[in-house]
Design a protein around this motif. Structure first.
Motif, mmCIF file in Angstrom:
data_model
loop_
_atom_site.group_PDB
_atom_site.id
_atom_site.type_symbol
_atom_site.label_atom_id
_atom_site.label_comp_id
_atom_site.label_asym_id
_atom_site.label_seq_id
_atom_site.Cartn_x
_atom_site.Cartn_y
_atom_site.Cartn_z
ATOM 1 N N ALA A 55 0.835 -1.208 0.000
ATOM 2 C CA ALA A 55 0.000 0.000 0.000
ATOM 3 C C ALA A 55 0.867 1.253 0.000
ATOM 4 O O ALA A 55 0.589 2.212 -0.727
ATOM 5 N N GLU A 56 1.932 1.251 0.808
ATOM 6 C CA GLU A 56 2.832 2.399 0.864
ATOM 7 C C GLU A 56 3.503 2.640 -0.492
ATOM 8 O O GLU A 56 3.556 3.770 -0.976
ATOM 9 N N ARG A 58 2.452 1.710 -3.443
ATOM 10 C CA ARG A 58 1.431 2.140 -4.405
ATOM 11 C C ARG A 58 1.132 3.628 -4.239
ATOM 12 O O ARG A 58 1.086 4.378 -5.218
ATOM 13 N N GLU A 59 0.930 4.069 -3.003
ATOM 14 C CA GLU A 59 0.600 5.471 -2.750
ATOM 15 C C GLU A 59 1.729 6.405 -3.180
ATOM 16 O O GLU A 59 1.476 7.458 -3.771
ATOM 17 N N ILE A 60 2.963 6.038 -2.893
ATOM 18 C CA ILE A 60 4.095 6.876 -3.294
ATOM 19 C C ILE A 60 4.181 6.971 -4.810
ATOM 20 O O ILE A 60 4.356 8.054 -5.374
ATOM 21 N N LEU A 62 1.789 6.533 -7.039
ATOM 22 C CA LEU A 62 0.665 7.317 -7.560
ATOM 23 C C LEU A 62 0.865 8.810 -7.313
ATOM 24 O O LEU A 62 0.571 9.638 -8.183
ATOM 25 N N GLN A 63 1.379 9.162 -6.128
ATOM 26 C CA GLN A 63 1.634 10.579 -5.831
ATOM 27 C C GLN A 63 2.674 11.160 -6.785
ATOM 28 O O GLN A 63 2.510 12.279 -7.280
ATOM 29 N N GLN A 66 1.093 11.670 -10.213
ATOM 30 C CA GLN A 66 0.214 12.839 -10.221
ATOM 31 C C GLN A 66 1.014 14.138 -10.221
ATOM 32 O O GLN A 66 0.643 15.095 -10.905
ATOM 33 N N CYS A 93 7.315 -0.512 -7.170
ATOM 34 C CA CYS A 93 5.994 -0.237 -7.731
ATOM 35 C C CYS A 93 6.136 0.878 -8.754
ATOM 36 O O CYS A 93 6.776 1.893 -8.490
#
Length: 104
Positions: A55-56, A58-60, A62-63, A66, A93
């Protein structure tokens, strides 16, 4: 910023394709976490430690994707794809997508 895995955004019109954007992250794993995850795998169940790391990562990713889209002047990213790999004990990721400008 709107982000979607689909190639369209319902209720919006893509007015310009800005380009492909991506975000990458690589997270290390440690010996204790690997040992505990192997016990979980052996006895069954879910490895909360690795799920948290996924999850960590993936979030990094995606950020970062963006942020790259924002720098290019995009309003949204469509067609997002997430890839996970392991490299020598490291978790990688990569998030990729198409940055676009949209109108409602």
């Amino acid at each position: 910023m709107l982000v979607t895995t689909t190639s369209t955004l319902e209720g919006y019109q893509v007015t310009e394709y800005v380009g492909v954007v991506s975000g990458e992250t690589i997270l290390g794993a440690n010996v204790v976490r690997d040992f505990m995850a192997s016990l979980t795998d052996f006895f069954g169940g879910r490895s909360g430690t690795y799920e948290g790391k996924l999850a960590e990562a993936r979030e990094i990713a995606l950020q970062e994707m963006q942020e790259q889209a924002r720098r290019k002047g995009a309003d949204a990213v469509i067609g997002v794809d997430l890839d996970f790999e392991t490299i020598g004990g490291m978790l990688m990721c990569i998030a990729t997508g198409t940055a676009v400008r949209i109108n409602k």
